[in-house]
Design an enzyme around this catalytic site. Structure first.
Site, PDB file in Angstrom:
ATOM      1  N   SER A 180     -74.376  46.488  10.308  1.00 35.10           N
ATOM      2  CA  SER A 180     -74.906  46.466  11.676  1.00 35.10           C
ATOM      3  C   SER A 180     -76.278  45.797  11.721  1.00 35.10           C
ATOM      4  CB  SER A 180     -74.989  47.891  12.225  1.00 35.10           C
ATOM      5  OG  SER A 180     -75.878  48.692  11.456  1.00 35.10           O
ATOM      6  N   ARG A 184     -76.469  42.330  13.880  1.00 31.82           N
ATOM      7  CA  ARG A 184     -77.285  42.388  15.096  1.00 31.82           C
ATOM      8  C   ARG A 184     -78.328  41.268  15.101  1.00 31.82           C
ATOM      9  NH1 ARG A 184     -78.971  46.963  14.331  1.00 31.82           N
ATOM     10  NH2 ARG A 184     -77.596  48.191  15.645  1.00 31.82           N
ATOM     11  N   ASN A 188     -77.888  37.870  17.684  1.00 32.57           N
ATOM     12  CA  ASN A 188     -78.870  37.582  18.725  1.00 32.57           C
ATOM     13  C   ASN A 188     -79.573  36.245  18.497  1.00 32.57           C
ATOM     14  OD1 ASN A 188     -79.438  40.002  20.758  1.00 32.57           O
ATOM     15  ND2 ASN A 188     -78.890  40.898  18.790  1.00 32.57           N
TER      16      ASN A 188
END
Length: 258
Positions: A180, A184, A188
């Protein structure tokens, strides 16, 4: 949007990601080394005051979530925050700058990705370090036997029938943390880089489609790029902050005893 790489497949090395990451790490280290040499008991200058402000921000952040010996974790968190922030800021450079730099090598088709955090290999490398530290912190706090015992007895209990469910759940929980973290940050920053490129190509594509001179779309293109850059400043800082906070939480949880 390809990388300058050596080798193919799993053995490929992304040269651009390595060079940009190490170069930015050296710049960040130089800035802190310069601040350390300027440190005096008196009133600090603006540069040193800014560095102290960043350090105090990270130290307070660690102090709120971690209650053990904070020296290592403050150093780790300060490194993560400043290094990732520096890498993320590469997204504000002109989108055609990497290709122009790569062309200086004499190969007009050479590729150079200037944003290390938009490479999944780079973000996973950072996440793997956090994964190793989670395991090390857990063994240090609970001992090797206690850590192994926790894998098979938590959270459902120590009945032998529950050993396999406990182990499977703990494995998923452990692997979910670095995955994660990496996904992440990568997602982004990759999306932000892609949007900058789409905005840069928007004016040219619109001019070709309508037959109107490119200058007619220039103002709109600049306005869109400026608006996204202002919003992207929040994303750049927020992603560095998240990747700093979550390891603190994970390492604090690693030392907790069930």
């Amino acid at each position: 949007m390809t990388h300058w790489k050596v080798g193919e497949g799993l053995s490929a090395v992304h040269v651009d990601t390595l060079v940009m990451s190490f170069s930015l790490a050296a710049i960040v280290a130089f800035v802190f080394l310069r601040a350390a040499r300027q440190a005096t008991p008196g009133v600090p200058g603006r540069f040193l005051a800014f560095i102290e402000l960043v350090y105090e921000f990270i130290a307070n952040l660690v102090g709120e979530m971690y209650h053990g010996d904070k020296r290592f974790l403050v150093a780790l968190s300060l490194t993560l925050f400043t290094w990732i922030l520096a890498m993320n800021c590469m997204d504000f450079l002109p989108v055609d700058l990497p290709s122009n730099i790569a062309a200086l090598t004499g190969n007009p088709h050479a590729a150079w990705r200037i944003l290390p955090t938009a490479d999944l290999n780079g973000t996973f490398a950072l996440a793997v370090v956090i994964l190793v530290l989670i395991i090390v912190f857990s063994i240090r706090a609970k001992g090797l036997g206690g850590y192994a015992h926790e894998w098979f007895t938590a959270p459902f209990g120590k009945n032998p029938v529950l050993w396999i469910p406990n182990f499977a759940l703990n494995l998923v929980e452990l692997l979910a943390k670095p995955i994660s973290l990496a996904m992440r940050l990568f997602g982004n920053m990759f999306a932000g880089e892609l949007l900058f490129m789409l905005i840069a190509l928007l004016g040219l594509a619109a001019a070709q489609a309508t037959g109107i001179a490119f200058g007619g779309f220039f103002v709109a293109q600049v306005a869109l790029a400026a608006a996204w850059a202002i919003f992207h400043i929040l994303i750049v800082g927020l992603q560095a902050y998240i990747f700093t906070v979550l390891p603190i939480v994970y390492l604090s949880m690693a030392e907790e005893h069930h």
